[in-house]
Design a protein around this motif. Structure first.
Motif, PDB file in Angstrom:
ATOM      1  N   ARG A  27       0.828  -1.205   0.000  1.00 51.12           N
ATOM      2  CA  ARG A  27       0.000   0.000   0.000  1.00 51.12           C
ATOM      3  C   ARG A  27       0.864   1.258   0.000  1.00 51.12           C
ATOM      4  NH1 ARG A  27      -4.785  -0.577  -0.285  1.00 51.12           N
ATOM      5  NH2 ARG A  27      -5.265   1.587   0.193  1.00 51.12           N
ATOM      6  N   PHE A  28       1.959   1.247   0.738  1.00 53.52           N
ATOM      7  CA  PHE A  28       2.815   2.428   0.784  1.00 53.52           C
ATOM      8  C   PHE A  28       3.695   2.566  -0.457  1.00 53.52           C
ATOM      9  CE2 PHE A  28       2.118   2.046   5.474  1.00 53.52           C
ATOM     10  CZ  PHE A  28       1.548   3.294   5.653  1.00 53.52           C
ATOM     11  N   GLY A  29       3.907   1.485  -1.197  1.00 53.04           N
ATOM     12  CA  GLY A  29       4.677   1.566  -2.427  1.00 53.04           C
ATOM     13  C   GLY A  29       6.042   2.184  -2.198  1.00 53.04           C
ATOM     14  N   PRO A  30       6.399   3.209  -3.006  1.00 50.80           N
ATOM     15  CA  PRO A  30       7.727   3.818  -2.856  1.00 50.80           C
ATOM     16  C   PRO A  30       7.876   4.698  -1.615  1.00 50.80           C
ATOM     17  CG  PRO A  30       6.476   4.993  -4.516  1.00 50.80           C
ATOM     18  CD  PRO A  30       5.650   3.805  -4.124  1.00 50.80           C
ATOM     19  N   ALA A  31       6.765   4.969  -0.913  1.00 47.34           N
ATOM     20  CA  ALA A  31       6.839   5.799   0.305  1.00 47.34           C
ATOM     21  C   ALA A  31       7.304   4.925   1.470  1.00 47.34           C
ATOM     22  CB  ALA A  31       5.486   6.437   0.597  1.00 47.34           C
ATOM     23  N   THR A  32       8.533   4.424   1.359  1.00 41.18           N
ATOM     24  CA  THR A  32       9.031   3.454   2.334  1.00 41.18           C
ATOM     25  C   THR A  32       9.199   4.055   3.729  1.00 41.18           C
ATOM     26  OG1 THR A  32      11.285   3.927   1.593  1.00 41.18           O
ATOM     27  CG2 THR A  32      10.174   2.047   0.595  1.00 41.18           C
ATOM     28  N   SER A  33       9.438   5.354   3.812  1.00 42.19           N
ATOM     29  CA  SER A  33       9.592   5.963   5.138  1.00 42.19           C
ATOM     30  C   SER A  33       8.271   5.935   5.895  1.00 42.19           C
ATOM     31  CB  SER A  33      10.102   7.396   5.015  1.00 42.19           C
ATOM     32  OG  SER A  33       9.176   8.218   4.329  1.00 42.19           O
ATOM     33  N   LEU A  34       7.152   6.041   5.163  1.00 39.34           N
ATOM     34  CA  LEU A  34       5.839   5.954   5.816  1.00 39.34           C
ATOM     35  C   LEU A  34       5.576   4.526   6.297  1.00 39.34           C
ATOM     36  CD1 LEU A  34       3.650   8.177   3.460  1.00 39.34           C
ATOM     37  CD2 LEU A  34       4.623   8.786   5.686  1.00 39.34           C
ATOM     38  N   TYR A  35       5.955   3.555   5.461  1.00 38.94           N
ATOM     39  CA  TYR A  35       5.825   2.157   5.895  1.00 38.94           C
ATOM     40  C   TYR A  35       6.662   1.912   7.141  1.00 38.94           C
ATOM     41  CZ  TYR A  35       7.106  -2.759   6.201  1.00 38.94           C
ATOM     42  OH  TYR A  35       7.377  -4.020   6.677  1.00 38.94           O
ATOM     43  N   ASP A  36       7.895   2.397   7.146  1.00 35.74           N
ATOM     44  CA  ASP A  36       8.766   2.197   8.305  1.00 35.74           C
ATOM     45  C   ASP A  36       8.162   2.822   9.566  1.00 35.74           C
ATOM     46  OD1 ASP A  36      10.594   0.891   6.710  1.00 35.74           O
ATOM     47  OD2 ASP A  36      11.877   2.646   6.411  1.00 35.74           O
ATOM     48  N   THR A  37       7.548   3.991   9.410  1.00 32.92           N
ATOM     49  CA  THR A  37       6.912   4.650  10.565  1.00 32.92           C
ATOM     50  C   THR A  37       5.735   3.832  11.068  1.00 32.92           C
ATOM     51  OG1 THR A  37       7.569   6.847   9.800  1.00 32.92           O
ATOM     52  CG2 THR A  37       5.704   6.731  11.319  1.00 32.92           C
ATOM     53  N   TRP A  38       4.869   3.403  10.147  1.00 37.20           N
ATOM     54  CA  TRP A  38       3.721   2.575  10.547  1.00 37.20           C
ATOM     55  C   TRP A  38       4.198   1.322  11.285  1.00 37.20           C
ATOM     56  CZ3 TRP A  38       2.904  -2.496   9.065  1.00 37.20           C
ATOM     57  CH2 TRP A  38       1.716  -3.064   9.536  1.00 37.20           C
ATOM     58  N   ARG A  39       5.210   0.656  10.744  1.00 33.26           N
ATOM     59  CA  ARG A  39       5.689  -0.590  11.333  1.00 33.26           C
ATOM     60  C   ARG A  39       6.311  -0.356  12.707  1.00 33.26           C
ATOM     61  NH1 ARG A  39       9.543  -4.850  11.351  1.00 33.26           N
ATOM     62  NH2 ARG A  39       8.702  -6.769  10.413  1.00 33.26           N
ATOM     63  N   GLN A  40       7.089   0.690  12.825  1.00 32.63           N
ATOM     64  CA  GLN A  40       7.742   0.980  14.108  1.00 32.63           C
ATOM     65  C   GLN A  40       6.717   1.221  15.207  1.00 32.63           C
ATOM     66  OE1 GLN A  40      10.181   4.518  14.031  1.00 32.63           O
ATOM     67  NE2 GLN A  40      10.101   4.735  16.262  1.00 32.63           N
ATOM     68  N   TYR A  41       5.756   2.077  14.939  1.00 35.19           N
ATOM     69  CA  TYR A  41       4.758   2.397  15.963  1.00 35.19           C
ATOM     70  C   TYR A  41       3.840   1.211  16.239  1.00 35.19           C
ATOM     71  CZ  TYR A  41       5.998   7.330  16.356  1.00 35.19           C
ATOM     72  OH  TYR A  41       6.657   8.510  16.612  1.00 35.19           O
ATOM     73  N   THR A  42       3.539   0.430  15.211  1.00 31.53           N
ATOM     74  CA  THR A  42       2.694  -0.745  15.409  1.00 31.53           C
ATOM     75  C   THR A  42       3.385  -1.754  16.316  1.00 31.53           C
ATOM     76  OG1 THR A  42       1.616  -0.448  13.254  1.00 31.53           O
ATOM     77  CG2 THR A  42       1.511  -2.648  14.237  1.00 31.53           C
ATOM     78  N   LEU A  43       4.669  -1.982  16.108  1.00 31.25           N
ATOM     79  CA  LEU A  43       5.383  -2.983  16.898  1.00 31.25           C
ATOM     80  C   LEU A  43       5.731  -2.495  18.302  1.00 31.25           C
ATOM     81  CD1 LEU A  43       7.732  -4.596  14.216  1.00 31.25           C
ATOM     82  CD2 LEU A  43       5.588  -5.480  15.157  1.00 31.25           C
ATOM     83  N   THR A  44       5.825  -1.183  18.501  1.00 33.40           N
ATOM     84  CA  THR A  44       6.078  -0.675  19.853  1.00 33.40           C
ATOM     85  C   THR A  44       4.782  -0.442  20.618  1.00 33.40           C
ATOM     86  OG1 THR A  44       6.187   1.601  19.006  1.00 33.40           O
ATOM     87  CG2 THR A  44       8.267   0.399  19.240  1.00 33.40           C
ATOM     88  N   GLY A  45       3.641  -0.609  19.925  1.00 35.04           N
ATOM     89  CA  GLY A  45       2.356  -0.437  20.592  1.00 35.04           C
ATOM     90  C   GLY A  45       2.052   0.996  20.961  1.00 35.04           C
ATOM     91  N   THR A  46       2.565   1.941  20.183  1.00 35.74           N
ATOM     92  CA  THR A  46       2.350   3.365  20.454  1.00 35.74           C
ATOM     93  C   THR A  46       1.603   4.011  19.287  1.00 35.74           C
ATOM     94  OG1 THR A  46       4.551   3.831  19.554  1.00 35.74           O
ATOM     95  CG2 THR A  46       4.360   3.607  21.949  1.00 35.74           C
ATOM     96  N   LYS A  47       1.110   5.234  19.525  1.00 35.65           N
ATOM     97  CA  LYS A  47       0.325   5.936  18.518  1.00 35.65           C
ATOM     98  C   LYS A  47       1.195   6.911  17.726  1.00 35.65           C
ATOM     99  CE  LYS A  47      -3.527   4.001  19.912  1.00 35.65           C
ATOM    100  NZ  LYS A  47      -4.160   2.954  19.085  1.00 35.65           N
ATOM    101  N   ILE A  48       0.947   6.963  16.435  1.00 31.19           N
ATOM    102  CA  ILE A  48       1.673   7.889  15.569  1.00 31.19           C
ATOM    103  C   ILE A  48       1.169   9.306  15.842  1.00 31.19           C
ATOM    104  CG2 ILE A  48       2.185   8.506  13.168  1.00 31.19           C
ATOM    105  CD1 ILE A  48       1.377   5.539  12.492  1.00 31.19           C
ATOM    106  N   PRO A  49       2.057  10.248  16.126  1.00 30.21           N
ATOM    107  CA  PRO A  49       1.598  11.613  16.374  1.00 30.21           C
ATOM    108  C   PRO A  49       1.163  12.308  15.088  1.00 30.21           C
ATOM    109  CG  PRO A  49       3.995  11.515  16.443  1.00 30.21           C
ATOM    110  CD  PRO A  49       3.522  10.107  16.292  1.00 30.21           C
ATOM    111  N   SER A  50       0.296  13.314  15.240  1.00 31.04           N
ATOM    112  CA  SER A  50      -0.101  14.142  14.088  1.00 31.04           C
ATOM    113  C   SER A  50       1.085  15.010  13.682  1.00 31.04           C
ATOM    114  CB  SER A  50      -1.289  15.023  14.472  1.00 31.04           C
ATOM    115  OG  SER A  50      -2.423  14.226  14.728  1.00 31.04           O
ATOM    116  N   PRO A  51       1.180  15.385  12.408  1.00 33.53           N
ATOM    117  CA  PRO A  51       0.254  15.084  11.308  1.00 33.53           C
ATOM    118  C   PRO A  51       0.549  13.765  10.608  1.00 33.53           C
ATOM    119  CG  PRO A  51       1.933  16.574  10.531  1.00 33.53           C
ATOM    120  CD  PRO A  51       2.243  16.335  11.986  1.00 33.53           C
TER     121      PRO A  51
END
Length: 301
Positions: free
Chosen positions: A78-102
């Motif tokens: 889904r993130f395709g070439p936006a790998t930094s967004l995928y990395d952010t989603w994965r990091q926060y998902t595995l640490t059990g924390t919420k991604i801050p806005s924006p």
């Protein structure tokens, strides 16, 4: 007299625990959880060649790990070439924390089209159907004969074909297969879902093929592929050997002995050897698995 307490429901595994199970047990691909259970490989005229993948006794740890393998793969796509967004989603998902806005809103825009959001989820039918499409895709895309098989579409409400493959037959010639995906997570007969799939291919297959062919723009594919795909629409009209149809079914129900036996009667033009293909996946905890996939997608939002 003290009233006995009802037994507490086991805690659902967190994403980090499921990721750890998959990694430490070296079960990082879908085939590790859903090995092929049966394959009827006789590619005869007017006959559907089909295979099945069955999981009737996944432990909670295995089910959670399979859900993690699915969502991690889905999100990478889904993130395709936006790998930094995928990395952010994965990091926060595995640490059990919420991604801050924006950042949260940015990442939510990739999740919403297929899962909805926690306060406005997509329907259960959409959820089960999307997981079913990914099961088909991951169970078939690594076949050595497959040349092109795009990831499932990025919006569950998008009209059109559920999937297609361009592959090489045993002689090395290119072939096209249109796939229709159905899920059956209720109590109705599996044959009802399969008959709906056959009818959809028969009624809308030509339109689906036209939409697919229009995505093959010059410069994106080599000359061989462009020449081949240009022949597919007319081949579909005539039932030529260049084309074929596949139906995939995902369910929690036990599978019948011959689940695709009526496919040749519903698609009579596709009567050459190898034109009909079926894939059946039976996972006893299918509904719970799909919900866990969605829970992992949402957990950092």
């Amino acid at each position: 007299m003290t009233k006995a307490r009802a037994p507490s429901k086991p805690a659902e595994p967190a994403a980090a625990r499921s990721e750890e199970f998959a990694r430490t047990h070296h079960r990082l691909v879908i085939h590790d959880y859903l090995p092929q259970s049966f394959h009827d490989g006789a590619a005869e005229a007017s006959k559907c060649e089909w295979s099945s993948h069955i999981a009737v006794s996944l432990s909670p740890e295995e089910s959670g790990a399979l859900a993690w393998v699915l969502i991690d793969t889905m999100m990478q796509a889904r993130f395709g070439p936006a790998t930094s967004l995928y990395d952010t989603w994965r990091q926060y998902t595995l640490t059990g924390t919420k991604i801050p806005s924006p950042g949260r809103e940015t990442i939510a825009s990739f999740i919403e089209p297929v899962f909805g959001l926690p306060d406005k989820p997509k329907s259960q039918d959409h959820l089960h159907g999307h997981v079913g499409e990914w099961l088909w895709h991951l169970l078939t895309k690594d076949n050595a004969a497959v040349r092109i098989q795009p990831d499932p579409k990025g919006d569950v409400t998008d009209a059109g074909a559920d999937g297609f493959s361009i592959y090489e037959n045993p002689s090395g010639a290119l072939r096209f297969r249109l796939w229709e995906s159905k899920k059956n997570t209720g109590t109705r007969a599996l044959s009802t879902s399969l008959n709906e799939a056959y009818k959809q291919i028969a009624d809308s297959g030509q339109r689906y093929v036209a939409k697919i062919v229009g995505t093959f723009t010059p410069g994106s594919y080599d000359a061989e592929m462009l020449t081949f795909i240009a022949e597919v629409p007319a081949a579909w009209t005539q039932g030529d050997e260049l084309v074929g149809a596949g139906v995939t079914l995902a369910t929690h129900q036990p599978l019948p002995r011959k689940p695709f036996k009526k496919m040749n009667k519903k698609l009579p033009l596709l009567d050459k050897p190898g034109q009909l293909r079926g894939l059946a996946t039976s996972i006893s905890c299918y509904s719970e698995l799909a919900k866990t996939v969605r829970r992992y997608a949402w957990s950092a939002l």
